[in-house]
Design an enzyme around this catalytic site. Structure first.
Site, PDB file in Angstrom:
ATOM      1  N   LYS A  22     -12.427  -1.365   7.541  1.00  0.00           N
ATOM      2  CA  LYS A  22     -12.175  -2.262   8.587  1.00  0.00           C
ATOM      3  C   LYS A  22     -12.320  -1.917   9.687  1.00  0.00           C
ATOM      4  O   LYS A  22     -12.641  -3.530  10.418  1.00  0.00           O
ATOM      5  CB  LYS A  22     -10.365  -2.144   8.461  1.00  0.00           C
ATOM      6  CG  LYS A  22     -10.232  -2.332   7.278  1.00  0.00           C
ATOM      7  CD  LYS A  22      -8.334  -1.893   6.634  1.00  0.00           C
ATOM      8  CE  LYS A  22      -7.866  -1.379   5.161  1.00  0.00           C
ATOM      9  NZ  LYS A  22      -8.526  -2.809   3.469  1.00  0.00           N
ATOM     10  N   TRP A  79       0.742  -1.165   0.168  1.00  0.00           N
ATOM     11  CA  TRP A  79      -0.347   0.444  -0.229  1.00  0.00           C
ATOM     12  C   TRP A  79       1.011   1.275  -0.187  1.00  0.00           C
ATOM     13  O   TRP A  79       0.495   2.111  -0.822  1.00  0.00           O
ATOM     14  CB  TRP A  79      -0.859  -0.046   1.271  1.00  0.00           C
ATOM     15  CG  TRP A  79      -2.138  -1.629   1.271  1.00  0.00           C
ATOM     16  CD1 TRP A  79      -2.432  -2.365   1.355  1.00  0.00           C
ATOM     17  CD2 TRP A  79      -3.048  -1.090   0.132  1.00  0.00           C
ATOM     18  NE1 TRP A  79      -3.204  -3.066   0.703  1.00  0.00           N
ATOM     19  CE2 TRP A  79      -4.068  -1.876  -0.275  1.00  0.00           C
ATOM     20  CE3 TRP A  79      -3.267   0.385  -1.219  1.00  0.00           C
ATOM     21  CZ2 TRP A  79      -5.025  -2.103  -0.705  1.00  0.00           C
ATOM     22  CZ3 TRP A  79      -5.094   0.262  -2.149  1.00  0.00           C
ATOM     23  CH2 TRP A  79      -5.633  -1.472  -1.765  1.00  0.00           C
ATOM     24  N   ASP A 119      -1.212   6.704   6.521  1.00  0.00           N
ATOM     25  CA  ASP A 119      -2.202   5.954   6.167  1.00  0.00           C
ATOM     26  C   ASP A 119      -2.479   5.036   7.201  1.00  0.00           C
ATOM     27  O   ASP A 119      -1.633   4.132   7.722  1.00  0.00           O
ATOM     28  CB  ASP A 119      -2.289   5.386   4.245  1.00  0.00           C
ATOM     29  CG  ASP A 119      -2.858   4.511   4.445  1.00  0.00           C
ATOM     30  OD1 ASP A 119      -3.855   4.037   5.431  1.00  0.00           O
ATOM     31  OD2 ASP A 119      -3.122   3.591   3.489  1.00  0.00           O
TER      32      ASP A 119
HETATM   33  N1  PMP Z   1      -4.563   1.960   2.721  1.00  0.00           N
HETATM   34  C1  PMP Z   1      -4.321   0.597   3.027  1.00  0.00           C
HETATM   35  C2  PMP Z   1      -3.401   0.320   4.202  1.00  0.00           C
HETATM   36  C3  PMP Z   1      -5.376  -0.327   2.367  1.00  0.00           C
HETATM   37  O1  PMP Z   1      -5.278  -1.432   3.696  1.00  0.00           O
HETATM   38  C4  PMP Z   1      -5.518  -0.404   1.914  1.00  0.00           C
HETATM   39  C5  PMP Z   1      -7.053  -1.305   1.779  1.00  0.00           C
HETATM   40  N2  PMP Z   1      -6.883  -2.510   1.846  1.00  0.00           N
HETATM   41  C6  PMP Z   1      -6.170   0.765   1.091  1.00  0.00           C
HETATM   42  C7  PMP Z   1      -5.537   1.582   1.406  1.00  0.00           C
HETATM   43  C8  PMP Z   1      -7.537   1.432  -0.024  1.00  0.00           C
HETATM   44  O2  PMP Z   1      -8.490   1.710   0.712  1.00  0.00           O
HETATM   45  P1  PMP Z   1      -9.557   1.836  -0.185  1.00  0.00           P
HETATM   46  O3  PMP Z   1      -9.969   0.213  -1.149  1.00  0.00           O
HETATM   47  O4  PMP Z   1     -10.522   2.738   1.060  1.00  0.00           O
HETATM   48  O5  PMP Z   1      -9.051   3.030  -1.082  1.00  0.00           O
END
Ligand code: PMP
Length: 382
Positions: free
Chosen positions: A218, A124, A194
């Site tokens: 989450k 990520w 994040d």
């Molecule tokens: N950042 C992290 C650390 C994630 O775990 C995720 C989704 N698993 C995201 C960003 C992306 O999130 P979203 O699908 O809400 O855009």
């Protein structure tokens, strides 16, 4: 096959000492969306039929109504109280998940110098850095790979560039299963995190960060919502052309009501944060997270059968990743677990293996039942 028959036939083979009525399988260990606390689900069921004071459903509350304003104010107040957010920070409820923030963060913050540092310790953070590089000069500080294990760049081995407009981390790498164990020191350079998978799993010191963002699905509720907690003073230099819905200053000025917000997701967030308060706040969430993850790690560490992928010092308490001897064995692990109501354990497609996500909505009975299943699986196949 012997294993298949035994597990399918004999529930006694999988003792569940503390699985109480209503807290037994199925359990979803998915990385997103995570399970809602069951008490919150019950509350939502009632409020869907008849929302207190309105006689209507929580699903179609007009965003201009007093009832919805109360939902949103309560969600914000809960977050401010739970996280002890100091004065001078805006709390924004935004659309587009955490991915929209991959772009919104540089659009709002990078203008100060045109450059930013990204600690890249997993899937990520690499995604976030790739988006940000559309808006400025991005320096990637890579995580190392030890012998079979990922590593977060250790504090002594990198230093933030003082010219960086900010330094970005992903506090818990959901796909890779590594978690920062300490807040990186970035001096006067604002730290941006994040926290999507770590958010609300324990207390944090908000003052150490310039900006924190997290998608809701989450630990805070359901998809369609992200929360941004940002030091107000940082929100003055959005790049020209930044769309209003991504502009932190515009959002703060409008109290996140620049357009119709994700009303139901915000109402869910209110109920999840009410529930966290009832449970004893973020210290209680941290203790539960430690208990659940310790149970699985104790199992993983007691054997060479399961192979944890992250280095011990930085492995995640929230997304626990491991592999088995062969892809075939992993397939049969997933199949047997699913049959026992232990669902969604497949690792992220980019990383493979098995991933156990233990968000705050996962009851302890889920971790206990999974650990028992793993012990039994190893006994048959090890
Ligand atoms: N950042 C992290 C650390 C994630 O775990 C995720 C989704 N698993 C995201 C960003 C992306 O999130 P979203 O699908 O809400 O855009």
């Amino acid at each position: 096959m012997a294993m298949t028959r035994s597990l399918a036939q004999g529930p006694a083979a999988l003792a569940r000492p503390s699985a109480r009525a209503g807290a037994g399988p199925p359990f979803s260990f998915a990385a997103g969306a995570g399970p809602l606390p069951r008490a919150v689900l019950r509350k939502l069921r009632a409020d869907l039929a008849c929302h207190r004071g309105t006689g209507g459903s929580l699903l179609d509350l007009p965003f201009t109504s007093l009832a919805f304003r109360e939902e949103m104010e309560r969600a914000e107040d809960n977050l401010r109280e739970l996280l002890s957010i100091p004065p001078g920070y805006d709390v924004l409820f935004v659309h587009g998940g955490a991915t929209a923030q991959f772009a919104a963060v540089p659009m709002n913050l990078i203008g100060r110098s045109g450059q930013a540092d990204y600690l890249c310790a997993g899937y990520w953070s690499a995604k976030a850095a790739a988006q940000a590089s559309r808006f400025g000069q991005i320096r990637r500080i890579p995580g190392a790979r030890g012998p079979g294990a990922l590593r977060i760049p250790p504090p002594g081995e990198w230093a933030v560039d003082p010219l960086a407009a900010y330094c970005h981390i992903v506090s818990n790498e959901t796909a890779d299963g590594v978690q920062h164990q300490a807040v990186p020191e970035t001096g006067a350079v604002p730290l941006v995190a994040d926290m999507s998978s770590e958010f609300l799993t324990g207390p944090i010191e908000v003052a150490r960060y310039g900006l924190i963002y997290a998608s809701a699905q989450k630990n805070l509720g359901i998809a369609g919502l992200a929360v941004v907690i940002v030091r107000h003073a940082l929100c003055s230099t959005a790049l020209p052309g930044t769309p209003a819905v991504l502009d932190y200053r515009a959002l703060a000025e409008q109290g996140s009501l620049l357009n119709t917000p994700p009303t139901f997701a915000i109402s869910v967030a209110r109920r999840v944060t009410d529930w966290i308060r009832e449970q004893g706040g973020l210290a209680a969430m941290r203790n539960a997270t430690l208990r659940k993850s310790s149970r699985i790690y104790a199992m993983l560490d007691s054997t060479g059968f399961y192979r944890p992928t992250a280095a011990r010092e930085e492995r995640s308490r929230i997304n626990l990743c491991f592999s088995l001897l062969s892809p075939e064995l992993e397939e049969s692990f997933l199949r047997e677990a699913d049959r026992q109501g232990l669902r969604d354990l497949k690792g992220h497609p980019a990383c493979g293996g098995i991933r156990v996500s233990l968000y705050i909505g996962m009851p302890e009975a889920g971790a206990i039942t999974l650990a028992e299943f793993m012990r039994e699986f190893e006994r048959r196949f090890g």
